[in-house]
Design an enzyme around this catalytic site. Sequence first.
Site, PDB file in Angstrom:
ATOM      1  N   HIS A 118       0.848  -1.178   0.000  1.00 48.93           N
ATOM      2  CA  HIS A 118       0.000   0.000   0.000  1.00 48.93           C
ATOM      3  C   HIS A 118       0.894   1.242   0.000  1.00 48.93           C
ATOM      4  CE1 HIS A 118      -2.651   3.057   1.792  1.00 48.93           C
ATOM      5  NE2 HIS A 118      -3.658   2.317   1.358  1.00 48.93           N
ATOM      6  N   ASP A 195       3.491  -3.724   8.330  1.00 49.41           N
ATOM      7  CA  ASP A 195       2.250  -2.977   8.152  1.00 49.41           C
ATOM      8  C   ASP A 195       1.114  -3.964   8.440  1.00 49.41           C
ATOM      9  OD1 ASP A 195      -0.130  -1.966   7.156  1.00 49.41           O
ATOM     10  OD2 ASP A 195       0.657  -1.497   5.163  1.00 49.41           O
ATOM     11  N   GLN A 198      -4.140  -4.617   7.315  1.00 43.54           N
ATOM     12  CA  GLN A 198      -5.108  -5.587   6.801  1.00 43.54           C
ATOM     13  C   GLN A 198      -5.035  -6.935   7.528  1.00 43.54           C
ATOM     14  OE1 GLN A 198      -7.462  -4.813   4.738  1.00 43.54           O
ATOM     15  NE2 GLN A 198      -6.718  -2.876   3.906  1.00 43.54           N
ATOM     16  N   LYS A 221     -10.298   0.090  10.705  1.00 45.43           N
ATOM     17  CA  LYS A 221     -10.431  -1.190   9.999  1.00 45.43           C
ATOM     18  C   LYS A 221     -10.636  -2.351  10.971  1.00 45.43           C
ATOM     19  CE  LYS A 221      -7.271   0.189   6.237  1.00 45.43           C
ATOM     20  NZ  LYS A 221      -8.157   0.695   5.206  1.00 45.43           N
ATOM     21  N   CYS A 359      -4.718   1.989  -4.000  1.00 42.38           N
ATOM     22  CA  CYS A 359      -3.492   2.620  -3.478  1.00 42.38           C
ATOM     23  C   CYS A 359      -2.262   1.711  -3.546  1.00 42.38           C
ATOM     24  CB  CYS A 359      -3.670   3.111  -2.049  1.00 42.38           C
ATOM     25  SG  CYS A 359      -4.911   4.379  -1.883  1.00 42.38           S
TER      26      CYS A 359
END
Lengths: 406, 151
Positions: A118, A195, A198, A221, A359
């Site tokens: 991303h 990261d 997600q 999220k 993105c």
Amino acid sequence: MLDIAAIRKDFPMFENNPDLIYFDNGASTLKPKPVIDAVVDFYARHTSNVHRGDYPIARLNDELYDGTRDIFARFLNCSPQEVAFTHNVSASMNEIIFGAAKAFMNPGDVILTTQNEHASNIMPWFKVQRDFGVKVEYIPTDVQGVVSVEDFEKAMHDGVRAVCVAQQTNVLAAVQPVKEMARIAHEHGALMIVDGAQSVPHMKTDVKDLDIDFLGFSGHKMCGPGGTGVLWGRYELLEKIDPMIYGGDMNARFYADGKMLLQEPPMKFEYGTPNIEGVIGLGAAAEYLMKIGMDNIHAYEKELGDYFRGRMKEIDTITLYNPDSTAGVVTFNVKDVFAQDTANFLATKGIAVRSGNHCAKILDGIIGTNSTVRASLYFYNTFEEVDRFVEAVKEVTLENAVSIFF
Amino acid sequence: MENQDLLNDPMILREIIMDHYKYPHNHSLVSSTAYRSRHMASASCIDDITVEAKINDGVIEDIRFDGIACTISTASTSIMTELLRGKTTEEAKEIIANYFSMVDGLEYNADLLEEAVAMKNVYKQANRIKCATIGWRAIDQIIKESEESNG
């Protein structure tokens, strides 16, 4: 087994939008009542700033705000002093990347990442590459975005100072072998930066077990309020990196000669008045997810995702880009129909999905298309919704996609 | 049927969009110094198109485009290249102003817009207005730039 019908009653969005199929959870998630109540209570019952008031309501907010670190200490298996609150995952990754580059890297040092990342996990590295002469190299992935341990070992070398990947990528939901990658990175003296935007909402995240060095993720999220993010780092590393932004709350002392004394981590990363109600709500979200159980959530989403992939494979006109994913994310295109046209047609059937390049603008070299439709599930989605979705997708044709304008 | 009746028939308008999407007109760039060019990459996250035009003595002699875009972006730009080619920049500006009014849901002169009236309902899907205007904004900017450099 999860009682999905009972879970859905916790989310007022379903009652207020009875026909909505919300499959855009990779973009943002719905909020359960405990989160909404926590935010509303702050506004209706105990509004104040934090860390500067000597009256009971301000002390209550100090307890609730800083107490959220204790909730995340349980959520991530870490120390509360390693949890800093930011405004989103982009802010977390920028703090980590700029801080680590300045503290630990020299010109010519290499950072290893993938072409699946991303923007928030790759653009800061491009900036660091341009400004500090750090070099970005890519670990090869398969066409579904997955890094193999063998390929990673080949890409690794002693010039690498940091490895930085999404634990689960945002377009193809490729789940990377982060634990093995951390072990290999450490053998070469490199940092492991993750990261988790997600992955953290969808699976148990134990930073000690993964043995990583830094982690960033987003609050909205994972059923939390918008404008919240988490920066986690090993305490001794958080001590060594500089914050990006200077100002209120994060300072301890500063003098006319320019000398500055910052607060200890994690406070030195929290400048100005924070998103107090957001962080308190995020704590409620983490408690809510832990009550359901992250392992239960992960198992249910895999089962639902497998069913979803199976049903999508029945449709001749569908190209699936992640047929072997283990997550609740289905990324696809309908033959001869542009992704945004598909998404807009599905919207007329009450279905929310994301279309575009999400993105991740350097992914097209891997999957051969720059625009896809992403249907991303969460634990409150159902098999019935998947069936309705599949029936709607069967109706997607160029003709029907254009007909929505007439 | 009269031309105007045809352009009121939703089936016909749908066919116009599909036809321009599947077989876009003037869909390749010549990248010559005789052309002014606009790369519309930042207008949205998805659509990425380039429009170029050859303007001499206030006349648009040629318009071309290329790129990756949805049905509405592709068809609206393809229709634009046909409609504005051969027009003076003054005529083009009037057509463009009418087109922008139409996609904003305001009053417009349908006679000037010909096949572009296929986009008349896009304003009802507000998220797609940027798709219907990407190529038109490009030519609008190119015309303004050509006038400034000549003025």
